[in-house]
Scaffold this motif. Structure first.
Motif, PDB file in Angstrom:
ATOM      1  N   VAL A  80       0.834   8.701   1.618  1.00  0.00           N
ATOM      2  CA  VAL A  80       0.965   7.286   1.278  1.00  0.00           C
ATOM      3  C   VAL A  80       0.669   7.115  -0.211  1.00  0.00           C
ATOM      4  CG1 VAL A  80       0.173   4.939   1.709  1.00  0.00           C
ATOM      5  CG2 VAL A  80       0.246   6.579   3.596  1.00  0.00           C
ATOM      6  N   GLY A  81       1.598   6.539  -0.939  1.00  0.00           N
ATOM      7  CA  GLY A  81       1.362   6.292  -2.347  1.00  0.00           C
ATOM      8  C   GLY A  81       2.634   5.872  -3.047  1.00  0.00           C
ATOM      9  N   PHE A  82       2.496   5.182  -4.145  1.00  0.00           N
ATOM     10  CA  PHE A  82       3.681   4.752  -4.870  1.00  0.00           C
ATOM     11  C   PHE A  82       4.442   5.951  -5.432  1.00  0.00           C
ATOM     12  CE2 PHE A  82       5.765   2.951  -8.739  1.00  0.00           C
ATOM     13  CZ  PHE A  82       6.677   2.159  -8.054  1.00  0.00           C
ATOM     14  N   ALA A  83       3.706   6.963  -5.883  1.00  0.00           N
ATOM     15  CA  ALA A  83       4.338   8.157  -6.445  1.00  0.00           C
ATOM     16  C   ALA A  83       4.463   9.244  -5.386  1.00  0.00           C
ATOM     17  CB  ALA A  83       3.531   8.686  -7.627  1.00  0.00           C
ATOM     18  N   GLY A  84       5.677   9.736  -5.179  1.00  0.00           N
ATOM     19  CA  GLY A  84       5.885  10.870  -4.296  1.00  0.00           C
ATOM     20  C   GLY A  84       5.372  12.150  -4.927  1.00  0.00           C
ATOM     21  N   VAL A 105       7.258  -6.079  12.955  1.00  0.00           N
ATOM     22  CA  VAL A 105       6.622  -4.766  12.952  1.00  0.00           C
ATOM     23  C   VAL A 105       7.511  -3.827  12.146  1.00  0.00           C
ATOM     24  CG1 VAL A 105       5.889  -2.796  14.340  1.00  0.00           C
ATOM     25  CG2 VAL A 105       5.485  -5.133  15.172  1.00  0.00           C
ATOM     26  N   SER A 106       6.942  -3.196  11.117  1.00  0.00           N
ATOM     27  CA  SER A 106       7.688  -2.275  10.272  1.00  0.00           C
ATOM     28  C   SER A 106       7.115  -0.869  10.427  1.00  0.00           C
ATOM     29  CB  SER A 106       7.608  -2.697   8.798  1.00  0.00           C
ATOM     30  OG  SER A 106       8.210  -3.962   8.603  1.00  0.00           O
ATOM     31  N   LEU A 107       7.968   0.078  10.788  1.00  0.00           N
ATOM     32  CA  LEU A 107       7.579   1.480  10.927  1.00  0.00           C
ATOM     33  C   LEU A 107       8.125   2.213   9.705  1.00  0.00           C
ATOM     34  CD1 LEU A 107       8.504   1.877  14.715  1.00  0.00           C
ATOM     35  CD2 LEU A 107       6.335   1.088  13.716  1.00  0.00           C
ATOM     36  N   VAL A 108       7.270   2.413   8.716  1.00  0.00           N
ATOM     37  CA  VAL A 108       7.706   2.836   7.389  1.00  0.00           C
ATOM     38  C   VAL A 108       7.671   4.358   7.251  1.00  0.00           C
ATOM     39  CG1 VAL A 108       7.311   2.572   4.913  1.00  0.00           C
ATOM     40  CG2 VAL A 108       6.788   0.671   6.461  1.00  0.00           C
ATOM     41  N   ALA A 109       8.740   4.929   6.719  1.00  0.00           N
ATOM     42  CA  ALA A 109       8.794   6.346   6.335  1.00  0.00           C
ATOM     43  C   ALA A 109       9.902   6.466   5.295  1.00  0.00           C
ATOM     44  CB  ALA A 109       9.064   7.242   7.534  1.00  0.00           C
ATOM     45  N   THR A 110       9.532   6.470   4.037  1.00  0.00           N
ATOM     46  CA  THR A 110      10.534   6.393   2.976  1.00  0.00           C
ATOM     47  C   THR A 110      10.076   7.130   1.732  1.00  0.00           C
ATOM     48  OG1 THR A 110      11.685   4.870   1.482  1.00  0.00           O
ATOM     49  CG2 THR A 110       9.552   4.162   2.306  1.00  0.00           C
ATOM     50  N   GLY A 111      11.060   7.640   0.994  1.00  0.00           N
ATOM     51  CA  GLY A 111      10.777   8.308  -0.259  1.00  0.00           C
ATOM     52  C   GLY A 111      11.064   7.461  -1.477  1.00  0.00           C
ATOM     53  N   GLY A 112      11.592   6.252  -1.315  1.00  0.00           N
ATOM     54  CA  GLY A 112      11.823   5.401  -2.473  1.00  0.00           C
ATOM     55  C   GLY A 112      13.235   4.870  -2.541  1.00  0.00           C
ATOM     56  N   SER A 113      13.662   4.476  -3.728  1.00  0.00           N
ATOM     57  CA  SER A 113      14.995   3.894  -3.929  1.00  0.00           C
ATOM     58  C   SER A 113      16.032   4.998  -4.135  1.00  0.00           C
ATOM     59  CB  SER A 113      14.982   2.957  -5.134  1.00  0.00           C
ATOM     60  OG  SER A 113      14.075   1.891  -4.933  1.00  0.00           O
ATOM     61  N   ARG A 114      17.252   4.727  -3.760  1.00  0.00           N
ATOM     62  CA  ARG A 114      18.321   5.728  -3.733  1.00  0.00           C
ATOM     63  C   ARG A 114      18.933   5.919  -5.117  1.00  0.00           C
ATOM     64  NH1 ARG A 114      21.923   4.795   1.361  1.00  0.00           N
ATOM     65  NH2 ARG A 114      19.833   5.094   2.246  1.00  0.00           N
ATOM     66  N   MET A 115      18.771   7.114  -5.668  1.00  0.00           N
ATOM     67  CA  MET A 115      19.264   7.398  -7.018  1.00  0.00           C
ATOM     68  C   MET A 115      20.772   7.206  -7.127  1.00  0.00           C
ATOM     69  SD  MET A 115      17.075  10.772  -8.105  1.00  0.00           S
ATOM     70  CE  MET A 115      17.614  11.667  -6.651  1.00  0.00           C
ATOM     71  N   GLN A 116      21.503   7.547  -6.062  1.00  0.00           N
ATOM     72  CA  GLN A 116      22.971   7.498  -6.131  1.00  0.00           C
ATOM     73  C   GLN A 116      23.499   6.080  -6.276  1.00  0.00           C
ATOM     74  OE1 GLN A 116      21.100   8.991  -3.843  1.00  0.00           O
ATOM     75  NE2 GLN A 116      21.944  10.969  -3.178  1.00  0.00           N
ATOM     76  N   ASP A 155       4.769   9.345   7.894  1.00  0.00           N
ATOM     77  CA  ASP A 155       4.828  10.313   6.801  1.00  0.00           C
ATOM     78  C   ASP A 155       6.264  10.562   6.369  1.00  0.00           C
ATOM     79  OD1 ASP A 155       3.312  12.407   5.211  1.00  0.00           O
ATOM     80  OD2 ASP A 155       4.910  13.603   6.114  1.00  0.00           O
ATOM     81  N   PRO A 156       6.575  10.404   5.076  1.00  0.00           N
ATOM     82  CA  PRO A 156       5.757   9.823   4.011  1.00  0.00           C
ATOM     83  C   PRO A 156       6.085   8.350   3.835  1.00  0.00           C
ATOM     84  CG  PRO A 156       7.674  10.870   3.053  1.00  0.00           C
ATOM     85  CD  PRO A 156       7.814  11.024   4.542  1.00  0.00           C
ATOM     86  N   SER A 157       5.167   7.632   3.230  1.00  0.00           N
ATOM     87  CA  SER A 157       5.412   6.228   2.857  1.00  0.00           C
ATOM     88  C   SER A 157       5.135   6.104   1.367  1.00  0.00           C
ATOM     89  CB  SER A 157       4.502   5.284   3.657  1.00  0.00           C
ATOM     90  OG  SER A 157       4.822   5.312   5.031  1.00  0.00           O
ATOM     91  N   THR A 158       6.197   6.195   0.582  1.00  0.00           N
ATOM     92  CA  THR A 158       6.046   6.238  -0.869  1.00  0.00           C
ATOM     93  C   THR A 158       7.058   5.317  -1.543  1.00  0.00           C
ATOM     94  OG1 THR A 158       7.545   8.124  -1.069  1.00  0.00           O
ATOM     95  CG2 THR A 158       5.222   8.624  -0.775  1.00  0.00           C
ATOM     96  N   GLY A 159       6.945   5.215  -2.858  1.00  0.00           N
ATOM     97  CA  GLY A 159       7.916   4.486  -3.653  1.00  0.00           C
ATOM     98  C   GLY A 159       7.972   3.004  -3.337  1.00  0.00           C
TER      99      GLY A 159
END
Length: 456
Positions: free
Chosen positions: A183-187, A115-126, A158-162
């Protein structure tokens, strides 16, 4: 890159989300760091990165943007991972990837649902490309989980992106979402300024066939528990066909049609029992799976997993309309999922045929029908089919089990509709009843020809 922008509804922390769906949770420790320690300010030496992580830890009480471990969901053991959006936007870095892949391995080794509870903005720039490459690690673990036949249910918060949406979320077998979640690939900070905001919502993704259900927070625990139970306990062996339902509109189903045209008229009678009535009578409850994951849905096709005598059965049911390419792709998706998880399949056939308008051709009718034929042919799990109404040509046959198809008395199966056959033969329209007789499409004809195993 992580998106820290305003959301469409209240956000939950990882711990709050875990508490929302589980009765108990045992957190696991992350794998040890190679060499015993991390490089100062991360792999890129990004100035201030360590300080940002420390502030995030202080705010959230977490050491990373993902928490994982073992959970009890209404009495069902699961592996669970939950994103903490408050920790650098729930972004994925190397240590996040370690935790996510460890959660996948935990599910695979224990053979319990993930079970995955997703809330992410994407990959870490740093962490640059080191962070982005975590998506490949997650994809590999997803493949191994599927090969092991272990189910994966994702809940989009909220949100599930990237990349987190494009791997952990969209890669799950079943995708649930909370109302109003982005929800979407693009934030929101990186999408085109004139983009339709509705397309980036849970509801928009549901309408486009990318999400299976939008579930209110108060119903999430029960819905998730039903999904886990259904996927983890498949029914043994082939399931029996549903019993024929009677209805006053057709005078009951006890007798067989006298002529081919009688069979056609009975199958087309609007008062005849339809797929939903059969499914409701057959299952204790149903859990819908919707959409072809390519942007299409078909309201004339019901798909999902039903529970019968406490066991899970996948179902695909036509509802009497011309089936769209999106419907066939959805059917193939569900049959392949059932095959991976060991769920027997029930299909209900009832269509005048595949949609044949210009839009159907543009959206790949032929390829979609071929995909469905292939999914049924390749299935290692038993498939049971009941013909409940019209069986119009290859659009109906695509969902029929080659050696385990049954029929009700209120049905017909034909290489082509009688009216179309008459037109091809250059016969007048009033000759359709005679053509129907020549086609030998009645239930008793189908039984004699060996097309069906029996009349229920």
């Amino acid at each position: 890159m992580p998106d820290h922008s305003a959301n469409n509804g209240p956000r939950t922390t990882a711990r709050q989300a875990i508490g929302l769906v589980t009765d108990a949770f045992t957190e696991h420790s992350p794998p040890p760091l190679p060499g015993g320690s991390a490089a100062p300010d991360g792999p890129l030496g990004w100035e201030g990165y360590d300080a940002s992580r420390a502030r995030a830890a202080g705010r959230t009480g977490e050491e990373e943007s993902v928490v994982f471990g073992e959970a009890d969901v209404s009495g069902h053991r699961c592996a669970l991972l939950a994103f903490e959006f408050g920790f650098l936007g729930g972004s994925l870095g190397r240590r996040t990837g370690d935790r996510i892949t460890a959660a996948y391995r935990l599910a695979r080794e224990r053979r319990v649902p993930l079970v995955s509870l997703v809330a992410t903005g994407g990959s870490r720039m740093q962490e640059g490309m080191v962070a982005l490459r975590q998506l490949q690690r997650v994809a590999r673990e997803s493949v191994l989980l599927r090969e092991a036949g272990v189910p994966h249910v994702a809940v989009l918060r909220d949100p599930s992106t990237g990349g987190g949406w494009a791997t952990v979320g969209a890669g799950a077998d079943v995708i649930l979402a909370l109302p109003g979640a982005q929800v979407g690939f693009a934030g929101s900070r990186v999408r085109p300024p004139d983009a339709d905001p509705a397309a980036y919502t849970a509801e928009g993704q549901l309408a486009a066939g990318h999400v299976d259900a939008v579930v209110p927070a108060g119903e999430l625990r029960g819905t998730l528990a039903r999904w886990v139970a259904a996927l983890a306990r498949p029914a043994p062996g082939p399931v029996p066909p549903p019993a024929a339902l009677t209805d006053g509109g057709t005078g009951g189903t006890g007798g067989l049609p006298g002529t081919g045209w009688d069979a056609v008229r009975r199958a087309r009678d609007p008062r005849r029992p339809r797929a939903e009535a059969y499914l409701d009578a057959y299952f204790s409850y149903r859990l819908p799976l919707g959409g072809d994951r390519c942007g299409g849905t078909d309201p004339g096709l019901l798909c999902g997993v039903g529970v019968r005598e406490g066991r899970g059965v996948a179902y695909v049911a036509q509802c009497g309309t011309a089936t769209l390419p999106a419907g066939y792709r959805t059917a193939a998706r569900v049959i392949r999922l059932a095959d991976r998880l060991g769920l027997p399949v029930l299909t209900l056939v009832d269509t005048p045929g595949a949609a044949n308008d210009a839009e159907a051709e543009r959206t790949g009718a032929g390829a979609a029908i071929a995909e469905t034929f292939a999914a049924v042919a390749a299935a290692r799990v038993p498939v049971t089919t009941l013909l409940i109404g019209e069986g119009g040509s290859g659009g109906a046959l695509a969902l029929a089990a080659p050696d385990n198809t049954w029929t009700t008395p209120d049905a017909y199966f034909s290489v082509i509709a009688p009216e179309l056959a008459a037109a091809i033969l250059k016969r007048p329209p009033e000759d359709a009843p005679h053509t129907a007789e020549q086609l030998r499409l009645r239930p008793q004809d189908l039984l004699e020809l060996g097309v069906v195993r029996g009349i229920v």
